[in-house]
Design a protein around this motif. Structure first.
Motif, PDB file in Angstrom:
ATOM      1  N   THR A 188       0.799  -1.226   0.000  1.00 15.63           N
ATOM      2  CA  THR A 188       0.000   0.000   0.000  1.00 15.63           C
ATOM      3  C   THR A 188       0.828   1.271   0.000  1.00 15.63           C
ATOM      4  OG1 THR A 188      -0.117   0.120   2.427  1.00 15.63           O
ATOM      5  CG2 THR A 188      -1.799  -1.207   1.307  1.00 15.63           C
ATOM      6  N   ASP A 189       2.136   1.176   0.258  1.00 21.06           N
ATOM      7  CA  ASP A 189       2.938   2.394   0.412  1.00 21.06           C
ATOM      8  C   ASP A 189       4.355   2.134  -0.067  1.00 21.06           C
ATOM      9  OD1 ASP A 189       3.789   4.907   1.067  1.00 21.06           O
ATOM     10  OD2 ASP A 189       3.173   4.816   3.164  1.00 21.06           O
ATOM     11  N   LEU A 190       4.590   2.337  -1.354  1.00 23.31           N
ATOM     12  CA  LEU A 190       5.879   2.013  -1.954  1.00 23.31           C
ATOM     13  C   LEU A 190       6.947   3.049  -1.619  1.00 23.31           C
ATOM     14  CD1 LEU A 190       6.899  -0.224  -3.982  1.00 23.31           C
ATOM     15  CD2 LEU A 190       6.756   1.559  -5.726  1.00 23.31           C
ATOM     16  N   CYS A 191       6.549   4.302  -1.436  1.00 21.00           N
ATOM     17  CA  CYS A 191       7.510   5.403  -1.370  1.00 21.00           C
ATOM     18  C   CYS A 191       7.698   5.917   0.058  1.00 21.00           C
ATOM     19  CB  CYS A 191       7.063   6.539  -2.285  1.00 21.00           C
ATOM     20  SG  CYS A 191       6.704   6.021  -3.972  1.00 21.00           S
ATOM     21  N   TYR A 192       8.029   5.026   0.965  1.00 24.21           N
ATOM     22  CA  TYR A 192       8.187   5.409   2.366  1.00 24.21           C
ATOM     23  C   TYR A 192       9.431   4.727   2.893  1.00 24.21           C
ATOM     24  CZ  TYR A 192       6.494   6.707   7.066  1.00 24.21           C
ATOM     25  OH  TYR A 192       6.340   7.258   8.326  1.00 24.21           O
ATOM     26  N   GLY A 193      10.308   5.484   3.544  1.00 24.69           N
ATOM     27  CA  GLY A 193      11.638   4.987   3.855  1.00 24.69           C
ATOM     28  C   GLY A 193      11.842   4.385   5.218  1.00 24.69           C
ATOM     29  N   PHE A 194      10.792   4.091   5.956  1.00 21.40           N
ATOM     30  CA  PHE A 194      10.906   3.507   7.283  1.00 21.40           C
ATOM     31  C   PHE A 194      10.849   1.995   7.127  1.00 21.40           C
ATOM     32  CE2 PHE A 194       9.202   4.440  11.879  1.00 21.40           C
ATOM     33  CZ  PHE A 194      10.385   3.945  12.407  1.00 21.40           C
ATOM     34  N   VAL A 195      12.000   1.313   7.186  1.00 19.51           N
ATOM     35  CA  VAL A 195      12.069  -0.114   6.869  1.00 19.51           C
ATOM     36  C   VAL A 195      12.942  -0.847   7.879  1.00 19.51           C
ATOM     37  CG1 VAL A 195      11.712   0.263   4.401  1.00 19.51           C
ATOM     38  CG2 VAL A 195      14.038   0.186   5.309  1.00 19.51           C
ATOM     39  N   ALA A 196      12.768  -2.164   7.950  1.00 20.75           N
ATOM     40  CA  ALA A 196      13.571  -3.002   8.839  1.00 20.75           C
ATOM     41  C   ALA A 196      13.772  -4.373   8.204  1.00 20.75           C
ATOM     42  CB  ALA A 196      12.890  -3.149  10.198  1.00 20.75           C
ATOM     43  N   PHE A 197      14.945  -4.951   8.440  1.00 20.09           N
ATOM     44  CA  PHE A 197      15.246  -6.296   7.941  1.00 20.09           C
ATOM     45  C   PHE A 197      16.479  -6.816   8.667  1.00 20.09           C
ATOM     46  CE2 PHE A 197      16.620  -3.003   4.965  1.00 20.09           C
ATOM     47  CZ  PHE A 197      18.001  -3.148   4.973  1.00 20.09           C
ATOM     48  N   ARG A 198      16.844  -8.054   8.395  1.00 16.77           N
ATOM     49  CA  ARG A 198      18.004  -8.663   9.030  1.00 16.77           C
ATOM     50  C   ARG A 198      19.298  -8.205   8.366  1.00 16.77           C
ATOM     51  NH1 ARG A 198      15.267 -13.357   7.869  1.00 16.77           N
ATOM     52  NH2 ARG A 198      17.058 -13.953   6.584  1.00 16.77           N
ATOM     53  N   GLN A 199      20.366  -8.201   9.138  1.00 15.34           N
ATOM     54  CA  GLN A 199      21.673  -7.773   8.651  1.00 15.34           C
ATOM     55  C   GLN A 199      22.111  -8.529   7.401  1.00 15.34           C
ATOM     56  OE1 GLN A 199      24.652  -5.911   8.050  1.00 15.34           O
ATOM     57  NE2 GLN A 199      24.759  -5.650  10.266  1.00 15.34           N
ATOM     58  N   ASP A 200      21.863  -9.846   7.360  1.00 11.10           N
ATOM     59  CA  ASP A 200      22.349 -10.647   6.244  1.00 11.10           C
ATOM     60  C   ASP A 200      21.635 -10.351   4.931  1.00 11.10           C
ATOM     61  OD1 ASP A 200      20.109 -11.920   7.617  1.00 11.10           O
ATOM     62  OD2 ASP A 200      20.396 -13.599   6.244  1.00 11.10           O
ATOM     63  N   LEU A 201      20.537  -9.589   4.987  1.00 16.28           N
ATOM     64  CA  LEU A 201      19.804  -9.257   3.761  1.00 16.28           C
ATOM     65  C   LEU A 201      20.168  -7.880   3.215  1.00 16.28           C
ATOM     66  CD1 LEU A 201      16.224 -10.598   4.625  1.00 16.28           C
ATOM     67  CD2 LEU A 201      17.893 -11.598   3.052  1.00 16.28           C
ATOM     68  N   ALA A 202      21.003  -7.127   3.931  1.00 12.66           N
ATOM     69  CA  ALA A 202      21.280  -5.744   3.535  1.00 12.66           C
ATOM     70  C   ALA A 202      21.868  -5.650   2.126  1.00 12.66           C
ATOM     71  CB  ALA A 202      22.218  -5.091   4.549  1.00 12.66           C
ATOM     72  N   GLU A 203      22.887  -6.442   1.853  1.00 12.34           N
ATOM     73  CA  GLU A 203      23.551  -6.341   0.548  1.00 12.34           C
ATOM     74  C   GLU A 203      22.632  -6.714  -0.605  1.00 12.34           C
ATOM     75  OE1 GLU A 203      27.592  -7.919  -1.734  1.00 12.34           O
ATOM     76  OE2 GLU A 203      27.406  -8.092   0.441  1.00 12.34           O
ATOM     77  N   PRO A 204      21.947  -7.861  -0.565  1.00 11.85           N
ATOM     78  CA  PRO A 204      21.069  -8.184  -1.699  1.00 11.85           C
ATOM     79  C   PRO A 204      19.877  -7.234  -1.841  1.00 11.85           C
ATOM     80  CG  PRO A 204      20.867  -9.834   0.040  1.00 11.85           C
ATOM     81  CD  PRO A 204      22.052  -9.002   0.377  1.00 11.85           C
ATOM     82  N   LEU A 205      19.340  -6.731  -0.730  1.00  8.14           N
ATOM     83  CA  LEU A 205      18.197  -5.833  -0.833  1.00  8.14           C
ATOM     84  C   LEU A 205      18.579  -4.486  -1.426  1.00  8.14           C
ATOM     85  CD1 LEU A 205      16.222  -6.484   2.497  1.00  8.14           C
ATOM     86  CD2 LEU A 205      15.569  -7.149   0.173  1.00  8.14           C
ATOM     87  N   LEU A 206      19.801  -4.015  -1.155  1.00  3.15           N
ATOM     88  CA  LEU A 206      20.227  -2.701  -1.630  1.00  3.15           C
ATOM     89  C   LEU A 206      20.856  -2.733  -3.015  1.00  3.15           C
ATOM     90  CD1 LEU A 206      21.720  -1.136   1.605  1.00  3.15           C
ATOM     91  CD2 LEU A 206      19.771  -0.278   0.330  1.00  3.15           C
ATOM     92  N   ALA A 207      21.040  -3.895  -3.594  1.00  2.00           N
ATOM     93  CA  ALA A 207      21.693  -3.996  -4.899  1.00  2.00           C
ATOM     94  C   ALA A 207      20.967  -3.157  -5.942  1.00  2.00           C
ATOM     95  CB  ALA A 207      21.744  -5.461  -5.342  1.00  2.00           C
TER      96      ALA A 207
END
Length: 237
Positions: A158-177
């Protein structure tokens, strides 16, 4: 570790969390934002993204244990990569430093991660969420971009353009690619959807920026976000 859950009660077993704050001349805002970050947050990372004011000095005065990172390039994507590269905790939370995101909502994001989510997003557009800083143009643009994204990935965000996010450390690199500037939120979600990760939205209320002016340019950034979504769909195909 003992931490407060989204209901305000203490709970045991939450993994340590690093909060990452990309900053460009946010000294006055940090004076309000940093004291509001819950005491149980293990680590705060302030990213210097071309600051010309005393953002770093203010951060160190208010929180002596703050970790300072310097972005290697322009754009929010570069700032987040720099922050996540030095963050040490199992869970990562990215939030804006301008006071628009409420640190009290971090507990709900951790609850969702503990329950099995792999990418947690704040949403202004589900019950319990909202915005004091929206415009007709921004709402329309967000709705269109969400519709395109959901059609491609068969999702219901419902909200693609919002920068408040959370995830696990091991996912940082693939998610930010592939992230660069204000398209970073779309890139995060595109990478997550392509990888088949579980994306969960939690209610979030957006306040107005407290001080300074936003770098957001709705039309320019909307075009970039759409480009990121379409590039992701071509890669997936």
């Amino acid at each position: 570790m003992i931490a407060a859950g989204s209901d305000g009660l203490e709970r045991i077993g939450t993994r340590p969390v690093s909060v990452v704050l990309p900053c460009r001349n946010e000294a006055r805002n940090l004076e309000v934002v940093l004291p509001r970050i819950p005491d149980w947050v293990e680590e705060v990372v302030v990213v210097d993204s071309g600051c010309t004011d005393d953002t770093v000095a203010v951060a160190r005065r208010l929180r002596p244990d703050v970790v300072v990172a310097v972005a290697a390039g322009e754009g929010k994507g570069a700032a987040l990569r720099a922050g996540f590269a030095v963050a040490r905790c199992d869970y990562l939370v990215a939030m804006d430093a301008d006071g628009s995101n409420d640190p009290a909502e971090i507990g709900a994001m951790l609850d969702a991660l503990d329950a099995g989510a792999e990418l947690v997003k704040g949403s202004r557009n589900i019950p319990g969420g909202g915005s004091d800083d929206t415009t007709v143009m921004r709402n329309l643009g967000n709705s269109v971009l969400c519709a395109v994204f959901n059609r491609i990935h068969r999702s219901r965000l419902t909200d693609l353009c919002y920068g408040f996010v959370a995830f696990r450390q091991d996912l940082a690199e693939p998610l930010l690619a592939g992230s660069a500037g204000f398209d970073v939120e779309a890139v995060l979600q595109t990478n997550a959807a392509r990888a088949g990760l579980r994306i969960v939205e939690v209610p979030s209320h957006e306040a107005r920026r407290m001080h300074g002016t936003s770098n957001l340019r709705p039309f320019r950034d909307g075009v970039r976000i759409l480009g990121a979504i379409l590039r992701g769909s071509r890669v997936a195909g």
